[in-house]
Structure formats: C-alpha cells, structure tokens
Design a protein around this motif. Structure first.
Motif: not given
Length: 198
Positions: A115-142
């Motif tokens: 979700t984060l990577e595809t949104a980054a591809y589409v919105y580029r510098n017009k995107l805000i990403g927020i990552l909350l609590s979690g038990a694995n590394r999913d989201g770090a690359m995004g």
C-alpha cells in the motif's frame, strides 16, 4: 506558526499499523474533523478469516465513515479507506484502488509495504506516510519509498508503542521526518487540515 512544517501540497495520507495500533488509530480517527480534507488510506493487519466487525469497530470511534474500497474505485478527498481483510490494497496511476490476492508479503495480506509503495509511486512528494505500532517489519520499506520519492514520513514513537518493531524497523531503514506520540500525530493532522481551509 505551528510546530510542524506543513503546507497544502499534499494529496493523500497513508497509515500502516499492526499489533498494538488499534488504540492509536481509533484515537486519530476520533480526533480529526468530519470534513478533513485529504483522503486517508489505511492498511492495518487484521485476522484474515474475520471479515466483519473490524470496519464497524473503527467506524464507531471515527467521526468519518470508514469504508473498504472496491477494485478500481477512485480515491476521493474527505474519505477514510481501509484495506479489506485478506486483500493487498494498491493505489494505481489513475488514483484508483486495486485489490489482489497475490502471495503474502512479510507474512501479511494486506501488506503495508504494498500500500505504501504503490501510493508513493503515484503521489510522489505529495504523500504523507504514517506508521504505527506493529510486531513485524512490514511498512519499513514502504516508508523508505515514500521518503525516496519526496513524501513526508512519520512514525509513532517506539517508546509509546505497544510493540515497537514496526516503527523501529522504519527508523533503521531510512531518515524519518517525525517521530511522534499519537497525540502529536493528531496535532500534526489538525495543523495540516487548517492549511487547506485557511
């Protein structure tokens, strides 16, 4: 002037979370106004076999209706979207959603990275990403992808997280713009919304 360097260039917000994020996300959703300008796209790990109840639980707390988008649905302002259970949620170039049941990523479907990577591809510098609590590394690359394409990145302060693995992994992988407690994330979003309404 507020404490955050916010402006009205942004077009969307993506939020990822896993174990321990429900309380934080419900506090955020219950604090932002009904006419919050930007679309919010959430990818939260959930039990794949429990299809009902999660959206309703979020909607009870949220001022805005929470909806699971259908395939090819356009992303619209003033909407809060949630990746459906057991589907990867992508954002496509025409600002529409895409759902798939492809292989799990980081042992997860939906995968926050997708979700984060595809949104980054589409919105580029017009995107805000927020990552909350979690038990694995999913989201770090995004989050790294968002940062690499000029977007703004925020992680929940690991010291506040129920499980710090997810935001800590993002902090190790890339230079995150803000490390904030949930109340500070809410302040950021309210300050951001004022930019669009002033």
């Amino acid at each position: 002037m507020g404490r955050f360097n916010v402006n009205n260039q942004y077009k969307a917000i993506v939020i990822g979370g896993s174990a321990g994020s429900f309380q934080g996300i419900t506090r955020i959703l219950s604090s932002i106004p009904e006419d919050f300008t930007l679309p919010i796209i959430m990818c939260l790990h959930r039990l794949k076999h429990v299809r009902n109840g999660f959206v309703e639980a979020l909607s009870i707390k949220s001022i805005n209706a929470v909806k699971e988008p259908y395939d090819k649905e356009p992303v619209k302002k003033k909407n809060v979207y949630l990746a459906p259970a057991n589907y990867h949620l992508s954002v496509e170039l025409g600002h529409t959603f895409s759902l798939s049941t492809e292989e799990m990523v980081n042992n997860s479907r939906p995968s926050i990275d997708i979700t984060l990577e595809t949104a980054a591809y589409v919105y580029r510098n017009k995107l805000i990403g927020i990552l909350l609590s979690g038990a694995n590394r999913d989201g770090a690359m995004g989050m790294k992808r968002i940062k690499d394409r000029g977007g703004l990145t925020i992680v929940q302060d690991p010291a506040e997280c129920m499980i710090e693995t997810m935001p800590a992994a993002a902090l190790k992988l890339t230079e995150i713009d803000y490390t904030l407690k949930v109340d500070e994330i809410i302040s950021f979003l309210l300050e951001l919304d004022k930019c669009y309404k002033s």
